[in-house]
Design an enzyme around this catalytic site. Sequence first.
Site, PDB file in Angstrom:
ATOM      1  N   ASN A  49       0.822  -1.220   0.000  1.00  0.00           N
ATOM      2  CA  ASN A  49       0.000   0.000   0.000  1.00  0.00           C
ATOM      3  C   ASN A  49       0.855   1.269   0.000  1.00  0.00           C
ATOM      4  O   ASN A  49       0.317   2.369   0.050  1.00  0.00           O
ATOM      5  CB  ASN A  49      -0.982   0.004   1.179  1.00  0.00           C
ATOM      6  CG  ASN A  49      -0.288   0.123   2.529  1.00  0.00           C
ATOM      7  OD1 ASN A  49       0.925   0.244   2.599  1.00  0.00           O
ATOM      8  ND2 ASN A  49      -1.071   0.100   3.592  1.00  0.00           N
ATOM      9  N   SER A 103      10.165 -12.295  13.955  1.00  0.00           N
ATOM     10  CA  SER A 103      11.174 -11.459  14.612  1.00  0.00           C
ATOM     11  C   SER A 103      11.685 -12.160  15.861  1.00  0.00           C
ATOM     12  O   SER A 103      10.943 -12.917  16.516  1.00  0.00           O
ATOM     13  CB  SER A 103      10.501 -10.137  15.003  1.00  0.00           C
ATOM     14  OG  SER A 103      11.303  -9.428  15.906  1.00  0.00           O
ATOM     15  N   TYR A 123       3.784  -4.451  19.079  1.00  0.00           N
ATOM     16  CA  TYR A 123       4.322  -4.907  17.796  1.00  0.00           C
ATOM     17  C   TYR A 123       4.755  -6.374  17.912  1.00  0.00           C
ATOM     18  O   TYR A 123       4.374  -7.234  17.109  1.00  0.00           O
ATOM     19  CB  TYR A 123       5.509  -4.030  17.369  1.00  0.00           C
ATOM     20  CG  TYR A 123       6.357  -4.700  16.320  1.00  0.00           C
ATOM     21  CD1 TYR A 123       5.933  -4.764  15.005  1.00  0.00           C
ATOM     22  CD2 TYR A 123       7.574  -5.314  16.660  1.00  0.00           C
ATOM     23  CE1 TYR A 123       6.695  -5.429  14.046  1.00  0.00           C
ATOM     24  CE2 TYR A 123       8.330  -5.968  15.717  1.00  0.00           C
ATOM     25  CZ  TYR A 123       7.886  -6.027  14.416  1.00  0.00           C
ATOM     26  OH  TYR A 123       8.627  -6.686  13.474  1.00  0.00           O
ATOM     27  N   LYS A 127       3.521 -10.313  16.179  1.00  0.00           N
ATOM     28  CA  LYS A 127       4.347 -11.360  15.549  1.00  0.00           C
ATOM     29  C   LYS A 127       4.107 -12.710  16.230  1.00  0.00           C
ATOM     30  O   LYS A 127       4.020 -13.746  15.569  1.00  0.00           O
ATOM     31  CB  LYS A 127       5.836 -10.985  15.626  1.00  0.00           C
ATOM     32  CG  LYS A 127       6.214  -9.775  14.778  1.00  0.00           C
ATOM     33  CD  LYS A 127       6.069 -10.054  13.301  1.00  0.00           C
ATOM     34  CE  LYS A 127       6.396  -8.850  12.453  1.00  0.00           C
ATOM     35  NZ  LYS A 127       6.016  -8.988  11.052  1.00  0.00           N
TER      36      LYS A 127
HETATM   37  P1  NAD Z   1       9.091  -1.646   5.868  1.00  0.00           P
HETATM   38  O1  NAD Z   1       8.160  -0.753   6.609  1.00  0.00           O
HETATM   39  O2  NAD Z   1      10.218  -1.027   5.136  1.00  0.00           O
HETATM   40  O3  NAD Z   1       8.267  -2.582   4.856  1.00  0.00           O
HETATM   41  C1  NAD Z   1       6.933  -2.952   5.101  1.00  0.00           C
HETATM   42  C2  NAD Z   1       6.142  -2.690   3.829  1.00  0.00           C
HETATM   43  O4  NAD Z   1       4.775  -3.073   4.052  1.00  0.00           O
HETATM   44  C3  NAD Z   1       6.123  -1.214   3.417  1.00  0.00           C
HETATM   45  O5  NAD Z   1       6.497  -1.099   2.067  1.00  0.00           O
HETATM   46  C4  NAD Z   1       4.685  -0.773   3.639  1.00  0.00           C
HETATM   47  O6  NAD Z   1       4.273   0.203   2.698  1.00  0.00           O
HETATM   48  C5  NAD Z   1       3.927  -2.079   3.505  1.00  0.00           C
HETATM   49  N1  NAD Z   1       2.679  -2.133   4.267  1.00  0.00           N
HETATM   50  C6  NAD Z   1       2.454  -1.796   5.560  1.00  0.00           C
HETATM   51  N2  NAD Z   1       1.176  -2.025   5.899  1.00  0.00           N
HETATM   52  C7  NAD Z   1       0.574  -2.547   4.801  1.00  0.00           C
HETATM   53  C8  NAD Z   1      -0.749  -2.985   4.512  1.00  0.00           C
HETATM   54  N3  NAD Z   1      -1.720  -2.941   5.436  1.00  0.00           N
HETATM   55  N4  NAD Z   1      -1.023  -3.451   3.265  1.00  0.00           N
HETATM   56  C9  NAD Z   1      -0.064  -3.487   2.301  1.00  0.00           C
HETATM   57  N5  NAD Z   1       1.201  -3.064   2.518  1.00  0.00           N
HETATM   58  C10 NAD Z   1       1.514  -2.609   3.756  1.00  0.00           C
HETATM   59  O7  NAD Z   1       9.638  -2.710   6.929  1.00  0.00           O
HETATM   60  P2  NAD Z   1      10.825  -3.750   6.808  1.00  0.00           P
HETATM   61  O8  NAD Z   1      11.903  -3.329   7.724  1.00  0.00           O
HETATM   62  O9  NAD Z   1      11.138  -4.017   5.398  1.00  0.00           O
HETATM   63  O10 NAD Z   1      10.120  -5.019   7.476  1.00  0.00           O
HETATM   64  C11 NAD Z   1       9.461  -5.979   6.703  1.00  0.00           C
HETATM   65  C12 NAD Z   1       8.849  -7.018   7.639  1.00  0.00           C
HETATM   66  O11 NAD Z   1       9.865  -7.577   8.445  1.00  0.00           O
HETATM   67  C13 NAD Z   1       7.805  -6.460   8.590  1.00  0.00           C
HETATM   68  O12 NAD Z   1       6.778  -7.412   8.732  1.00  0.00           O
HETATM   69  C14 NAD Z   1       8.567  -6.314   9.879  1.00  0.00           C
HETATM   70  O13 NAD Z   1       7.726  -6.406  11.004  1.00  0.00           O
HETATM   71  C15 NAD Z   1       9.504  -7.504   9.813  1.00  0.00           C
HETATM   72  N6  NAD Z   1      10.715  -7.314  10.606  1.00  0.00           N
HETATM   73  C16 NAD Z   1      11.476  -6.202  10.424  1.00  0.00           C
HETATM   74  C17 NAD Z   1      12.605  -6.020  11.205  1.00  0.00           C
HETATM   75  C18 NAD Z   1      13.441  -4.780  11.066  1.00  0.00           C
HETATM   76  O14 NAD Z   1      14.162  -4.465  12.013  1.00  0.00           O
HETATM   77  N7  NAD Z   1      13.392  -4.073   9.955  1.00  0.00           N
HETATM   78  C19 NAD Z   1      12.969  -7.004  12.137  1.00  0.00           C
HETATM   79  C20 NAD Z   1      12.167  -8.135  12.281  1.00  0.00           C
HETATM   80  C21 NAD Z   1      11.038  -8.291  11.503  1.00  0.00           C
HETATM   81  C1  WQD Z   2      19.150  -1.411  18.856  1.00  0.00           C
HETATM   82  C2  WQD Z   2      19.945  -0.888  20.050  1.00  0.00           C
HETATM   83  C3  WQD Z   2      18.740   0.662  21.440  1.00  0.00           C
HETATM   84  C4  WQD Z   2      18.445   3.943  18.607  1.00  0.00           C
HETATM   85  C5  WQD Z   2      13.862  -3.532  17.191  1.00  0.00           C
HETATM   86  C6  WQD Z   2      12.616  -4.309  17.514  1.00  0.00           C
HETATM   87  C7  WQD Z   2      12.786  -5.737  17.066  1.00  0.00           C
HETATM   88  C8  WQD Z   2      13.191  -5.787  15.596  1.00  0.00           C
HETATM   89  C9  WQD Z   2      14.382  -4.931  15.311  1.00  0.00           C
HETATM   90  C10 WQD Z   2      11.260  -5.837  14.218  1.00  0.00           C
HETATM   91  C11 WQD Z   2      19.097  -0.813  21.332  1.00  0.00           C
HETATM   92  C12 WQD Z   2      19.944   1.318  20.796  1.00  0.00           C
HETATM   93  C13 WQD Z   2      18.723   2.725  19.194  1.00  0.00           C
HETATM   94  C14 WQD Z   2      19.120   5.096  19.063  1.00  0.00           C
HETATM   95  C15 WQD Z   2      20.307   3.733  20.649  1.00  0.00           C
HETATM   96  N1  WQD Z   2      12.187  -5.220  14.757  1.00  0.00           N
HETATM   97  N2  WQD Z   2      19.641   2.633  20.198  1.00  0.00           N
HETATM   98  N3  WQD Z   2      20.030   4.954  20.080  1.00  0.00           N
HETATM   99  O1  WQD Z   2      15.250  -2.466  19.726  1.00  0.00           O
HETATM  100  O2  WQD Z   2      17.046  -4.173  19.155  1.00  0.00           O
HETATM  101  O3  WQD Z   2      14.951  -4.129  17.888  1.00  0.00           O
HETATM  102  O4  WQD Z   2      14.124  -3.609  15.784  1.00  0.00           O
HETATM  103  O5  WQD Z   2      10.884  -6.954  14.440  1.00  0.00           O
HETATM  104  O6  WQD Z   2      11.572  -6.375  17.291  1.00  0.00           O
HETATM  105  O7  WQD Z   2      12.397  -4.265  18.910  1.00  0.00           O
HETATM  106  O8  WQD Z   2      16.545  -2.335  17.532  1.00  0.00           O
HETATM  107  O9  WQD Z   2      17.678  -0.568  16.268  1.00  0.00           O
HETATM  108  O10 WQD Z   2      15.781   0.066  17.807  1.00  0.00           O
HETATM  109  O11 WQD Z   2      17.933  -0.686  18.777  1.00  0.00           O
HETATM  110  O12 WQD Z   2      21.111   3.674  21.571  1.00  0.00           O
HETATM  111  O13 WQD Z   2      18.883   6.208  18.596  1.00  0.00           O
HETATM  112  O14 WQD Z   2      20.339   0.457  19.776  1.00  0.00           O
HETATM  113  O15 WQD Z   2      18.585   1.109  22.758  1.00  0.00           O
HETATM  114  O16 WQD Z   2      19.926  -1.155  22.399  1.00  0.00           O
HETATM  115  P1  WQD Z   2      15.962  -3.267  18.718  1.00  0.00           P
HETATM  116  P2  WQD Z   2      16.951  -0.813  17.527  1.00  0.00           P
END
Ligand code: NAD
Ligand code: WQD
Length: 338
Positions: free
Chosen positions: A33, A125, A150, A154
């Site tokens: 989206n 995650s 969040y 998951k």
């Molecule tokens: P991102 O926000 O860059 O990508 C998510 C995409 O989903 C975006 O392009 C957004 O436009 C789209 N989107 C959101 N809601 C939607 C909806 N209702 N319908 C259609 N499209 C929608 O995030 P990312 O970092 O690429 O993460 C991708 C996936 O991986 C997510 O599910 C996120 O929770 C998971 N994840 C990310 C991380 C991280 O740290 N980046 C870590 C663990 C898991």
């Molecule tokens: C990493 C470390 C902060 C910003 C999150 C989600 C996890 C996964 C990945 C999706 C921490 C420190 C951060 C800053 C800092 N996402 N930090 N100054 O919290 O490990 O994980 O993203 O699934 O579920 O919880 O990642 O990058 O936010 O932080 O000191 O400005 O960096 O405190 O120790 P996190 P993060």
Amino acid sequence: MANILVTGGAGYIGSHTCLELLNAGHEVIVFDNLSNGSGESLRRVEKLANNSLDFVQGDIRCQDELDRVFQNYQIDAVIHFAGLKAVGESQQIPLTYFDHNIAGSIQLFKSMQKAGVFSLVFSSSATVYGELNPSPYQEDMPLSLPNNNYGYTKLVIEQMLEKMALADARWSIALLRYFNPVGAHKSGQIGEDPRGIPNNLMPYVTQVAIGRREKLSIFGHDYPTKDGTCERDFIHVVDLAKAHVLALSNRLNNQGCRAWNIGTGAPISVLQIKETFEKVNGVQIPTEFAERRSGDLPAFYADASRAKNELGWQPQYTLEDMLADSWNWQKHNPNGFS
Ligand code: NAD
Ligand code: WQD
């Protein structure tokens, strides 16, 4: 080769995965989206792959839009990235997170079932391990409630998928538990482009480096870790993207629901990130120590042996690569895709 529907494919991890899918010879249909993704990232993916993909703008909460995609394309498998991911925001607006992440996923799984598509790779995650498990996290540890909404979404989706696979043997589901994805494609053409103030460490660091933010605040320096700052398992986004291609072929040939950790297994501290970034890139990151951020765990990292043994996946990129590639992307795109 297969036709793959990639929800959320215009986002950070999705765009890198689309590129790896095209490079592996798959047909790619992106459904997004664009709430946090960009059409420009997909145009760049096509250029890098020298190949085209199909893009459908739509929302996973809308069953009709999803059903139309399954009618218009002969889909073999789905990689499901779409969803919201900001931990802090999920505490402010939980219902919005439940709607996009949980309700949206249910719509997707219903459309898949209706269309007879049962192969799925889901973006999970490390947060599903909760607060009680010791690191390194192993896939068969009991999961526990994450401390934020969040993470809760998951955990709920993982549990739903397990129950679906138990009830119907046609499902073949990969739960990929990402640790901390960072870095960007070597070309510097695609990368992470958060809207507003970054929540995550790495985009914050690169935005300080480029002068968009004044200084980095390190949240807490009295944790029981090697240097007092939190430790995380950072994984290069291209390694992560490649894990999806491997998980996909595994799922196209197997049944049931299986989880894999996708991390390097090496704990790296926040201070180490700052110092190594400065050294590798020759850029200074003005930094201050600040209060701990609520909800942060001191340290967590993966046992990544299952992914190695079962998927044949191993990370190729070093910490230095991750930091050089993050900077290369930011340097060439100071304002992201805009
Ligand atoms: P991102 O926000 O860059 O990508 C998510 C995409 O989903 C975006 O392009 C957004 O436009 C789209 N989107 C959101 N809601 C939607 C909806 N209702 N319908 C259609 N499209 C929608 O995030 P990312 O970092 O690429 O993460 C991708 C996936 O991986 C997510 O599910 C996120 O929770 C998971 N994840 C990310 C991380 C991280 O740290 N980046 C870590 C663990 C898991
Ligand atoms: C990493 C470390 C902060 C910003 C999150 C989600 C996890 C996964 C990945 C999706 C921490 C420190 C951060 C800053 C800092 N996402 N930090 N100054 O919290 O490990 O994980 O993203 O699934 O579920 O919880 O990642 O990058 O936010 O932080 O000191 O400005 O960096 O405190 O120790 P996190 P993060």
